[in-house]
Scaffold this motif. Structure first.
Motif, PDB file in Angstrom:
ATOM      1  N   SER A 243       0.806  -1.231   0.000  1.00  0.00           N
ATOM      2  CA  SER A 243       0.000   0.000   0.000  1.00  0.00           C
ATOM      3  C   SER A 243       0.837   1.277   0.000  1.00  0.00           C
ATOM      4  N   PRO A 244       1.949   1.347   0.758  1.00  0.00           N
ATOM      5  CA  PRO A 244       2.742   2.588   0.729  1.00  0.00           C
ATOM      6  C   PRO A 244       3.259   2.954  -0.654  1.00  0.00           C
ATOM      7  N   ALA A 245       3.395   1.968  -1.539  1.00  0.00           N
ATOM      8  CA  ALA A 245       3.885   2.272  -2.890  1.00  0.00           C
ATOM      9  C   ALA A 245       2.944   3.229  -3.612  1.00  0.00           C
ATOM     10  N   TYR A 246       1.647   3.080  -3.380  1.00  0.00           N
ATOM     11  CA  TYR A 246       0.688   3.994  -4.003  1.00  0.00           C
ATOM     12  C   TYR A 246       0.985   5.435  -3.605  1.00  0.00           C
TER      13      TYR A 246
ATOM     14  N   ILE B 227      -0.306  -3.847 -15.712  1.00  0.00           N
ATOM     15  CA  ILE B 227      -1.272  -2.891 -15.180  1.00  0.00           C
ATOM     16  C   ILE B 227      -1.374  -2.993 -13.651  1.00  0.00           C
ATOM     17  N   ILE B 228      -1.192  -4.194 -13.115  1.00  0.00           N
ATOM     18  CA  ILE B 228      -1.470  -4.479 -11.704  1.00  0.00           C
ATOM     19  C   ILE B 228      -0.654  -3.648 -10.705  1.00  0.00           C
ATOM     20  N   PRO B 229       0.666  -3.556 -10.830  1.00  0.00           N
ATOM     21  CA  PRO B 229       1.442  -2.904  -9.761  1.00  0.00           C
ATOM     22  C   PRO B 229       1.029  -1.472  -9.445  1.00  0.00           C
ATOM     23  N   GLU B 230       0.703  -0.665 -10.470  1.00  0.00           N
ATOM     24  CA  GLU B 230       0.401   0.744 -10.231  1.00  0.00           C
ATOM     25  C   GLU B 230      -1.091   1.073 -10.301  1.00  0.00           C
ATOM     26  N   THR B 231      -1.935   0.054 -10.229  1.00  0.00           N
ATOM     27  CA  THR B 231      -3.382   0.303 -10.160  1.00  0.00           C
ATOM     28  C   THR B 231      -4.024  -0.507  -9.038  1.00  0.00           C
ATOM     29  N   ASN B 232      -3.679  -1.787  -8.953  1.00  0.00           N
ATOM     30  CA  ASN B 232      -4.181  -2.617  -7.852  1.00  0.00           C
ATOM     31  C   ASN B 232      -3.203  -2.610  -6.682  1.00  0.00           C
ATOM     32  N   TRP B 233      -2.002  -2.116  -6.926  1.00  0.00           N
ATOM     33  CA  TRP B 233      -0.963  -1.974  -5.911  1.00  0.00           C
ATOM     34  C   TRP B 233      -0.712  -3.289  -5.181  1.00  0.00           C
ATOM     35  N   MET B 234      -0.504  -4.304  -6.008  1.00  0.00           N
ATOM     36  CA  MET B 234      -0.140  -5.637  -5.538  1.00  0.00           C
ATOM     37  C   MET B 234       1.036  -6.115  -6.384  1.00  0.00           C
ATOM     38  N   MET B 235       1.573  -7.283  -6.023  1.00  0.00           N
ATOM     39  CA  MET B 235       2.706  -7.826  -6.751  1.00  0.00           C
ATOM     40  C   MET B 235       2.217  -8.665  -7.934  1.00  0.00           C
ATOM     41  N   PRO B 236       2.819  -8.507  -9.104  1.00  0.00           N
ATOM     42  CA  PRO B 236       2.437  -9.339 -10.253  1.00  0.00           C
ATOM     43  C   PRO B 236       2.925 -10.774 -10.058  1.00  0.00           C
ATOM     44  N   VAL B 237       2.290 -11.701 -10.771  1.00  0.00           N
ATOM     45  CA  VAL B 237       2.675 -13.112 -10.651  1.00  0.00           C
ATOM     46  C   VAL B 237       3.458 -13.583 -11.866  1.00  0.00           C
ATOM     47  N   ALA B 238       3.611 -12.704 -12.863  1.00  0.00           N
ATOM     48  CA  ALA B 238       4.336 -13.064 -14.084  1.00  0.00           C
ATOM     49  C   ALA B 238       5.065 -11.841 -14.613  1.00  0.00           C
ATOM     50  N   ALA B 239       5.761 -12.021 -15.697  1.00  0.00           N
ATOM     51  CA  ALA B 239       6.592 -10.951 -16.253  1.00  0.00           C
ATOM     52  C   ALA B 239       5.749  -9.747 -16.667  1.00  0.00           C
ATOM     53  N   THR B 240       6.298  -8.554 -16.422  1.00  0.00           N
ATOM     54  CA  THR B 240       5.684  -7.305 -16.853  1.00  0.00           C
ATOM     55  C   THR B 240       6.550  -6.686 -17.955  1.00  0.00           C
ATOM     56  N   LYS B 241       5.969  -5.721 -18.648  1.00  0.00           N
ATOM     57  CA  LYS B 241       6.698  -5.097 -19.745  1.00  0.00           C
ATOM     58  C   LYS B 241       7.873  -4.257 -19.261  1.00  0.00           C
ATOM     59  N   GLU B 242       7.704  -3.647 -18.099  1.00  0.00           N
ATOM     60  CA  GLU B 242       8.734  -2.780 -17.529  1.00  0.00           C
ATOM     61  C   GLU B 242       9.037  -3.219 -16.100  1.00  0.00           C
ATOM     62  N   PRO B 243      10.214  -2.874 -15.569  1.00  0.00           N
ATOM     63  CA  PRO B 243      10.509  -3.181 -14.169  1.00  0.00           C
ATOM     64  C   PRO B 243       9.523  -2.484 -13.231  1.00  0.00           C
ATOM     65  N   LEU B 244       9.362  -3.025 -12.043  1.00  0.00           N
ATOM     66  CA  LEU B 244       8.483  -2.395 -11.064  1.00  0.00           C
ATOM     67  C   LEU B 244       9.020  -1.025 -10.696  1.00  0.00           C
TER      68      LEU B 244
ATOM     69  N   GLU C  37       1.326  10.042  -4.982  1.00  0.00           N
ATOM     70  CA  GLU C  37       1.228  11.260  -4.177  1.00  0.00           C
ATOM     71  C   GLU C  37       2.584  11.841  -3.782  1.00  0.00           C
ATOM     72  N   ASP C  38       3.660  11.138  -4.142  1.00  0.00           N
ATOM     73  CA  ASP C  38       5.019  11.600  -3.844  1.00  0.00           C
ATOM     74  C   ASP C  38       5.210  11.867  -2.348  1.00  0.00           C
ATOM     75  N   THR C  39       4.722  10.932  -1.533  1.00  0.00           N
ATOM     76  CA  THR C  39       4.892  11.061  -0.088  1.00  0.00           C
ATOM     77  C   THR C  39       5.207   9.705   0.531  1.00  0.00           C
ATOM     78  N   GLU C  40       6.035   9.725   1.567  1.00  0.00           N
ATOM     79  CA  GLU C  40       6.343   8.515   2.332  1.00  0.00           C
ATOM     80  C   GLU C  40       5.683   8.559   3.708  1.00  0.00           C
ATOM     81  N   ARG C  41       4.631   9.359   3.807  1.00  0.00           N
ATOM     82  CA  ARG C  41       3.931   9.518   5.079  1.00  0.00           C
ATOM     83  C   ARG C  41       3.342   8.207   5.593  1.00  0.00           C
ATOM     84  N   TYR C  42       2.813   7.384   4.701  1.00  0.00           N
ATOM     85  CA  TYR C  42       2.145   6.146   5.115  1.00  0.00           C
ATOM     86  C   TYR C  42       3.074   4.960   4.883  1.00  0.00           C
ATOM     87  N   GLN C  43       3.305   4.186   5.934  1.00  0.00           N
ATOM     88  CA  GLN C  43       4.247   3.072   5.865  1.00  0.00           C
ATOM     89  C   GLN C  43       3.628   1.808   6.454  1.00  0.00           C
ATOM     90  N   ALA C  44       4.173   0.674   6.053  1.00  0.00           N
ATOM     91  CA  ALA C  44       3.742  -0.612   6.609  1.00  0.00           C
ATOM     92  C   ALA C  44       4.699  -1.023   7.716  1.00  0.00           C
TER      93      ALA C  44
END
Length: 336
Positions: free
Chosen positions: A224-227, A280-297, A232-239
């Motif tokens: 969640s903090p990745a979102y 699409i998953i990492p920057e919209t669902n903010w979860m880890m992908p299970v297979a290869a993506t087009k670009e690095p995370l 939002e360009d903030t590190e205010r919220y952390q796990a």
């Protein structure tokens, strides 16, 4: 007069001949949880990418959370209009199979990578994330460092959690507590309840209360903090990293045996595990992908908590005990 009428009839016939083709556009009905189809969720982008490949229209049906997906399917039975169900997790797959509403996907999952190497003939994983207590660094200077710290900490420092009867994160927390405390889970819940500000039906409500400042902590994900860092360009919220480890959620998709277009449904499941969907998953669902993506995370993902130990019950064990464990939770949370 006759010529005009004849031309009109010919035009009508020609137009009518095109109507079936226009009406025959295929529709794929996908049931999922509501955060997937919000304006900031992955739904619109996923639909746009898949529609490029299928000459079809994706129709989303959103419900509050993952557990409610299963509840709705049970109520609809074989009358369900769902072709695909997206958003159950491994804690629910045995129970979902028992409904008899799903059919094997007939696809190969060997290239998919998830904690515990989950594989199933009916459900395919599409993302995963570890549950975590996410906290506001501006209001909580000493976050819990373990589940024990959370359970026994200052009751004035509140947390918002989700209901395990309706929400997969809520069920995840219940299983996390059970994993760590075992037979003493009821005692842990009795202690923790004084820190619980409220119990929401789903993740969206809980996280919304948290970001509005209603509580300094919320049950969410290590991702969640990745979102906040990316969007939002903030590190205010952390796990908070917990010393005992974290329970993992692996989200899955499956096709119904009553799908009006099994070939199209199976094509979507194959697409779901491919790079267009996974990117699409990492920057919209903010979860880890299970297979290869087009670009690095995004670089923000390198800053996330990386659990040293992962908890995960088998689907059969959850199915056998879910009701009893929820009853235990209800009794503890309602005790005076």
């Amino acid at each position: 007069m006759r010529r005009t009428t004849l031309i009109a009839l010919m035009l009508f016939a020609a137009t009518s001949a095109t109507l079936p083709a226009l009406a025959a556009e295929k529709t794929l009905s996908i049931y999922t949880y509501e955060s997937f189809v919000t304006e900031w969720g992955p739904g619109a982008k996923v639909a746009a990418e898949f529609e490029k490949t299928c000459d079809c229209k994706v129709e989303w049906v959103g419900v509050a959370d993952g557990v409610e997906l299963l509840t709705r399917l049970k109520l609809e039975g074989e009358g369900t209009k769902a072709d695909i169900v997206l958003g159950l997790d491994t804690n629910l797959v045995a129970e979902a199979k028992a409904t008899g509403l799903f059919t094997p996907h007939q696809l190969s999952p060997e290239a998919l990578t998830v904690p515990g190497n989950f594989a199933d003939d009916t459900f395919l994983p599409y993302d995963y994330g570890h549950f975590a207590v996410v906290y506001d660094t501006e209001t909580l200077k000493n976050p819990p460092k373990s589940l024990k710290d959370l359970v026994e900490g200052d009751p004035n420092e509140k947390i918002v959690i989700e209901d395990p009867r309706t929400s997969t994160p809520g069920l995840g927390l219940l299983l996390w507590v059970k994993s760590v405390y075992g037979d003493k889970a009821a005692d842990a819940w009795t202690k923790l309840k004084d820190r619980v500000l409220t119990v929401t039906p789903g993740w969206s409500e809980a996280y919304g209360l948290f970001t509005k400042g209603e509580a300094p902590m919320v049950l969410s994900y290590t991702t969640s903090p990745a979102y906040h860092m990316v969007a939002e360009d903030t590190e205010r919220y952390q796990a908070a990293a917990f010393s005992e480890g974290h329970y993992v959620q692996i989200e899955v998709g499956g096709m119904t045996k009553t799908s009006h277009d099994p070939e199209l449904a199976r094509k979507f499941l194959a697409f779901m595990t491919g790079p267009d969907f996974q990117s699409i998953i990492p920057e919209t669902n903010w979860m880890m992908p299970v297979a290869a993506t087009k670009e690095p995370l995004p670089a923000a993902f390198d800053k996330l908590v990386k659990p040293e130990h992962t908890f995960l019950y088998s689907a059969d064990e959850v199915a056998a005990n879910r009701k009893a464990w929820i009853d235990e939770w209800l009794a503890a949370m309602s005790a005076k």
